[in-house]
Design a protein around this motif. Structure first.
Motif, PDB file in Angstrom:
ATOM      1  N   PRO A 242      44.366   6.704 -27.070  1.00 50.80           N
ATOM      2  CA  PRO A 242      42.953   7.064 -27.223  1.00 50.80           C
ATOM      3  C   PRO A 242      42.250   7.254 -25.879  1.00 50.80           C
ATOM      4  CG  PRO A 242      43.266   4.734 -27.656  1.00 50.80           C
ATOM      5  CD  PRO A 242      44.638   5.322 -27.474  1.00 50.80           C
ATOM      6  N   VAL A 243      41.197   8.041 -25.922  1.00 46.97           N
ATOM      7  CA  VAL A 243      40.378   8.269 -24.734  1.00 46.97           C
ATOM      8  C   VAL A 243      39.388   7.116 -24.590  1.00 46.97           C
ATOM      9  CG1 VAL A 243      38.652   9.760 -23.663  1.00 46.97           C
ATOM     10  CG2 VAL A 243      40.586  10.762 -24.890  1.00 46.97           C
ATOM     11  N   HIS A 244      39.320   6.570 -23.386  1.00 47.39           N
ATOM     12  CA  HIS A 244      38.337   5.545 -23.048  1.00 47.39           C
ATOM     13  C   HIS A 244      37.226   6.225 -22.281  1.00 47.39           C
ATOM     14  CE1 HIS A 244      40.838   2.101 -24.281  1.00 47.39           C
ATOM     15  NE2 HIS A 244      41.814   2.952 -24.023  1.00 47.39           N
ATOM     16  N   SER A 245      36.001   5.965 -22.689  1.00 43.75           N
ATOM     17  CA  SER A 245      34.846   6.642 -22.106  1.00 43.75           C
ATOM     18  C   SER A 245      34.595   6.227 -20.662  1.00 43.75           C
ATOM     19  CB  SER A 245      33.591   6.339 -22.925  1.00 43.75           C
ATOM     20  OG  SER A 245      33.207   4.979 -22.731  1.00 43.75           O
ATOM     21  N   LYS A 246      33.835   7.049 -19.986  1.00 39.70           N
ATOM     22  CA  LYS A 246      33.431   6.747 -18.609  1.00 39.70           C
ATOM     23  C   LYS A 246      32.780   5.364 -18.556  1.00 39.70           C
ATOM     24  CE  LYS A 246      30.268   8.244 -15.009  1.00 39.70           C
ATOM     25  NZ  LYS A 246      29.182   9.131 -14.625  1.00 39.70           N
ATOM     26  N   GLU A 247      31.949   5.047 -19.532  1.00 45.59           N
ATOM     27  CA  GLU A 247      31.257   3.755 -19.566  1.00 45.59           C
ATOM     28  C   GLU A 247      32.242   2.604 -19.726  1.00 45.59           C
ATOM     29  OE1 GLU A 247      28.670   7.015 -20.146  1.00 45.59           O
ATOM     30  OE2 GLU A 247      30.336   6.463 -21.472  1.00 45.59           O
ATOM     31  N   GLU A 248      33.230   2.755 -20.600  1.00 48.68           N
ATOM     32  CA  GLU A 248      34.255   1.720 -20.776  1.00 48.68           C
ATOM     33  C   GLU A 248      35.049   1.513 -19.486  1.00 48.68           C
ATOM     34  OE1 GLU A 248      36.492   1.712 -24.855  1.00 48.68           O
ATOM     35  OE2 GLU A 248      35.987   3.790 -24.361  1.00 48.68           O
ATOM     36  N   ILE A 249      35.413   2.612 -18.857  1.00 45.50           N
ATOM     37  CA  ILE A 249      36.188   2.555 -17.617  1.00 45.50           C
ATOM     38  C   ILE A 249      35.398   1.840 -16.534  1.00 45.50           C
ATOM     39  CG2 ILE A 249      37.171   3.962 -15.752  1.00 45.50           C
ATOM     40  CD1 ILE A 249      37.724   6.080 -18.066  1.00 45.50           C
ATOM     41  N   GLU A 250      34.144   2.205 -16.377  1.00 46.92           N
ATOM     42  CA  GLU A 250      33.323   1.595 -15.330  1.00 46.92           C
ATOM     43  C   GLU A 250      33.029   0.131 -15.618  1.00 46.92           C
ATOM     44  OE1 GLU A 250      30.067   4.334 -14.716  1.00 46.92           O
ATOM     45  OE2 GLU A 250      31.358   5.651 -13.519  1.00 46.92           O
ATOM     46  N   LYS A 251      32.873  -0.218 -16.887  1.00 46.94           N
ATOM     47  CA  LYS A 251      32.666  -1.623 -17.248  1.00 46.94           C
ATOM     48  C   LYS A 251      33.915  -2.443 -16.901  1.00 46.94           C
ATOM     49  CE  LYS A 251      31.680  -4.670 -21.107  1.00 46.94           C
ATOM     50  NZ  LYS A 251      31.594  -4.815 -22.557  1.00 46.94           N
ATOM     51  N   ALA A 252      35.089  -1.922 -17.240  1.00 50.00           N
ATOM     52  CA  ALA A 252      36.335  -2.634 -16.936  1.00 50.00           C
ATOM     53  C   ALA A 252      36.542  -2.732 -15.427  1.00 50.00           C
ATOM     54  CB  ALA A 252      37.522  -1.928 -17.590  1.00 50.00           C
ATOM     55  N   ALA A 253      36.294  -1.650 -14.700  1.00 53.82           N
ATOM     56  CA  ALA A 253      36.465  -1.652 -13.242  1.00 53.82           C
ATOM     57  C   ALA A 253      35.536  -2.673 -12.598  1.00 53.82           C
ATOM     58  CB  ALA A 253      36.212  -0.258 -12.671  1.00 53.82           C
ATOM     59  N   LYS A 254      34.332  -2.756 -13.094  1.00 53.01           N
ATOM     60  CA  LYS A 254      33.369  -3.730 -12.551  1.00 53.01           C
ATOM     61  C   LYS A 254      33.808  -5.155 -12.871  1.00 53.01           C
ATOM     62  CE  LYS A 254      28.524  -4.928 -12.514  1.00 53.01           C
ATOM     63  NZ  LYS A 254      27.452  -5.305 -13.332  1.00 53.01           N
ATOM     64  N   GLU A 255      34.251  -5.375 -14.104  1.00 60.11           N
ATOM     65  CA  GLU A 255      34.717  -6.715 -14.499  1.00 60.11           C
ATOM     66  C   GLU A 255      35.911  -7.135 -13.642  1.00 60.11           C
ATOM     67  OE1 GLU A 255      35.920  -9.238 -18.500  1.00 60.11           O
ATOM     68  OE2 GLU A 255      35.877  -7.058 -18.623  1.00 60.11           O
ATOM     69  N   TYR A 256      36.838  -6.228 -13.417  1.00 58.77           N
ATOM     70  CA  TYR A 256      38.001  -6.526 -12.583  1.00 58.77           C
ATOM     71  C   TYR A 256      37.565  -6.885 -11.162  1.00 58.77           C
ATOM     72  CZ  TYR A 256      42.063  -5.760  -9.638  1.00 58.77           C
ATOM     73  OH  TYR A 256      43.049  -5.907  -8.696  1.00 58.77           O
ATOM     74  N   LYS A 257      36.687  -6.072 -10.604  1.00 60.58           N
ATOM     75  CA  LYS A 257      36.248  -6.272  -9.220  1.00 60.58           C
ATOM     76  C   LYS A 257      35.490  -7.587  -9.057  1.00 60.58           C
ATOM     77  CE  LYS A 257      34.011  -3.892  -5.439  1.00 60.58           C
ATOM     78  NZ  LYS A 257      33.421  -2.639  -4.986  1.00 60.58           N
ATOM     79  N   GLU A 258      34.719  -7.968 -10.062  1.00 57.52           N
ATOM     80  CA  GLU A 258      33.892  -9.175  -9.982  1.00 57.52           C
ATOM     81  C   GLU A 258      34.628 -10.444 -10.395  1.00 57.52           C
ATOM     82  OE1 GLU A 258      30.437  -8.171 -12.285  1.00 57.52           O
ATOM     83  OE2 GLU A 258      29.594  -6.951 -10.659  1.00 57.52           O
ATOM     84  N   ASN A 259      35.834 -10.299 -10.926  1.00 59.92           N
ATOM     85  CA  ASN A 259      36.606 -11.465 -11.364  1.00 59.92           C
ATOM     86  C   ASN A 259      37.107 -12.228 -10.136  1.00 59.92           C
ATOM     87  OD1 ASN A 259      37.763 -12.962 -13.573  1.00 59.92           O
ATOM     88  ND2 ASN A 259      39.747 -12.248 -12.844  1.00 59.92           N
ATOM     89  N   ILE A 260      36.702 -13.464 -10.006  1.00 59.86           N
ATOM     90  CA  ILE A 260      37.044 -14.262  -8.827  1.00 59.86           C
ATOM     91  C   ILE A 260      38.046 -15.337  -9.232  1.00 59.86           C
ATOM     92  CG2 ILE A 260      36.125 -15.822  -7.071  1.00 59.86           C
ATOM     93  CD1 ILE A 260      33.439 -14.285  -7.432  1.00 59.86           C
ATOM     94  N   PRO A 261      39.215 -15.338  -8.579  1.00 56.26           N
ATOM     95  CA  PRO A 261      40.209 -16.364  -8.913  1.00 56.26           C
ATOM     96  C   PRO A 261      39.674 -17.772  -8.649  1.00 56.26           C
ATOM     97  CG  PRO A 261      41.183 -14.626  -7.585  1.00 56.26           C
ATOM     98  CD  PRO A 261      39.700 -14.414  -7.571  1.00 56.26           C
ATOM     99  N   LEU A 262      40.114 -18.693  -9.481  1.00 57.17           N
ATOM    100  CA  LEU A 262      39.739 -20.097  -9.331  1.00 57.17           C
ATOM    101  C   LEU A 262      40.418 -20.663  -8.094  1.00 57.17           C
ATOM    102  CD1 LEU A 262      38.389 -22.647 -10.548  1.00 57.17           C
ATOM    103  CD2 LEU A 262      40.503 -23.020 -11.820  1.00 57.17           C
TER     104      LEU A 262
END
Length: 153
Positions: free
Chosen positions: A123-143
């Motif tokens: 399935p196609v993931h929208s620009k909004e879904e992609i950017e939300k995931a990219a932001k979540e990944y970037k902001e995820n800070i390891p413990l």
């Protein structure tokens, strides 16, 4: 994120091939939220989960952070012909392949897609879904170990 190559979205569907889960050494870093999600999924206390499934590794700037261990075959410890914690998997796994660096340039996406059969299919993931995931990944800070001691020991 300014980018035109995924303006109309990108196709992706996990094929559960294990390429990203066991094709060589790597690190699956865990944030505090990831650890708590795993503990809920496996119905384990944090200390027991960390003792069984994790290791402490050196991260950027010399920090010591939490990561999943690998098997002798270099597979994720939670891989067994599929992810044994799929519903509770960490941000790093849930946001694949929409990591900020991977969707920055089409050439990076295409290079990664050579190894991942799920990229450019499904399935196609929208620009909004992609950017939300990219932001979540970037902001995820390891413990980090200091935070671990303060919160769990």
């Amino acid at each position: 994120m300014e980018n035109n190559f995924y303006e109309k979205g990108l196709k992706f569907e996990c094929r559960r091939c294990s390429y990203c889960c066991g094709n060589g050494p790597g690190f699956v870093y865990l944030s505090k939220a990831d650890l708590e999600r795993f503990c809920a999924h496996f119905e384990m206390e944090p200390i027991a989960f960390v003792e069984k499934y994790c290791r402490w590794v050196t991260y950027y700037e010399g920090k010591t952070v939490l990561a999943l261990i690998e098997t002798k075959k270099l597979e994720c410890v939670l891989w067994n012909n599929g992810c044994t914690a799929y519903k509770g998997r960490p941000v790093q796994c849930r946001t694949w392949p929409f990591w900020d660096w991977m969707v920055k340039e089409k050439a990076d996406w295409d290079e990664c897609a050579k190894d991942c059969p799920g990229m450019n299919s499904g399935p196609v993931h929208s620009k909004e879904e992609i950017e939300k995931a990219a932001k979540e990944y970037k902001e995820n800070i390891p413990l980090d170990f200091e935070q671990w001691q303060a919160d769990y020991l």
